[in-house]
Scaffold this active site. Sequence first.
Site, mmCIF file in Angstrom:
data_model
loop_
_atom_site.group_PDB
_atom_site.id
_atom_site.type_symbol
_atom_site.label_atom_id
_atom_site.label_comp_id
_atom_site.label_asym_id
_atom_site.label_seq_id
_atom_site.Cartn_x
_atom_site.Cartn_y
_atom_site.Cartn_z
ATOM 1 N N TYR A 1 54.183 -10.308 77.835
ATOM 2 C CA TYR A 1 53.116 -10.432 78.829
ATOM 3 C C TYR A 1 53.768 -10.704 80.186
ATOM 4 O O TYR A 1 54.335 -11.776 80.413
ATOM 5 C CB TYR A 1 52.179 -11.593 78.497
ATOM 6 N N PRO B 1 38.167 -10.004 71.493
ATOM 7 C CA PRO B 1 36.904 -10.209 70.772
ATOM 8 C C PRO B 1 35.672 -9.863 71.594
ATOM 9 O O PRO B 1 34.574 -9.763 71.047
ATOM 10 C CB PRO B 1 36.935 -11.706 70.443
ATOM 11 N N LEU B 2 35.871 -9.654 72.911
ATOM 12 C CA LEU B 2 34.753 -9.289 73.787
ATOM 13 C C LEU B 2 34.941 -7.904 74.403
ATOM 14 O O LEU B 2 34.357 -7.593 75.441
ATOM 15 C CB LEU B 2 34.587 -10.344 74.892
ATOM 16 N N GLY B 3 35.761 -7.076 73.751
ATOM 17 C CA GLY B 3 35.917 -5.706 74.225
ATOM 18 C C GLY B 3 36.386 -5.615 75.665
ATOM 19 O O GLY B 3 35.892 -4.800 76.447
ATOM 20 N N GLY C 1 35.804 -7.530 78.036
ATOM 21 C CA GLY C 1 34.753 -7.923 78.959
ATOM 22 C C GLY C 1 33.443 -7.197 78.793
ATOM 23 O O GLY C 1 32.394 -7.706 79.191
#
Length: 330
Positions: free
Chosen positions: A54, A206-208, A210
């Site tokens: 990262y 887990p939220l695509g 955004g």
Amino acid sequence: MRTTTLGRTGPTVSAIGLGGLPMAGAYGPAGDPAGIVAHALDLGVTLFDTADYYGRGAGEEVLGRALARRARPGHGSDVVVATKTGILHRDGGPPGLDGSPEHLRRACEASLRRLGTDRIGLYQLARIDPRVPVEESMGAMAELVAAGKVGLVGLCEAAPATLRRAHAVHPVSVLQTEYSLWERHVEAAILPACRELGVTLVAYRPLGSGLLAGRRTDPATLPPGDFRHRDPRFAPGNLGPNLALADALAVLAREAGAEPARLALAWLLAHDGVLPIPGTLDRAHLAADLGAAELRLDEGVLKALEELLPPHGPAGERYPPGLLATVDRG
């Protein structure tokens, strides 16, 4: 904050962790990562995930500095720092992979320095290197555990057969892969294998990125360094249908009296052995995300979500072709 255990034996961590990709600038300028880490700690988060690739190490450095202000990563702390290795940046084309014992040993030492600790709570192989038997990679990680440099070990994006082979060498505590309301490939074989072996499935994106949080995003407005420019699900022809799915989720969330992000994360938490790690630099978004730990969904809402976003998923592949070839390796 609800808690759960990593693997069968722990340690105990918050039921929702904080993903570190935004801290490394993957969604544009990182702003105040120390502030979001401090806020997460105040709200009860004890699992922080990052990777040595990262920002080419910047993600680990930022997280290490931020945690040093409030808690000491490693010994004597209830905070578990998770990091990953095995993906190599290249100037062009898809990234390279290196799961060799030599790389893992070198990478671990470098991560310890960047994080400012003498022990990594959870060390994960980010991808399975097809040139290196997973038994060799896992053997090197077991040596790092025996040396006291690593607490637990995990894999990312590994197929069930690979997970079992690795687990036979040394207990695998975590398998990290993408899992969300609209990316449900793990339900066929990966999640059952995790439950069989007592492995926690850590759900990233887990939220695509955004979209499932109701955060409508026009790629034309994204900063140049935002990885969503290369995400097929944000590409022309795919973004429209995916926004329609997100809008339908937002309607259902309003009916349930919850934000879309909270509803989407609560759906994941309703599955045994799943720990989501949303990433954000926004304090309000973080509070909404963590509120999912206190939200219990009744059978009617769960059924409505299943029908709203079926297992075939959104428009577009998870990654561009080069990256897609590295996931769920057997």
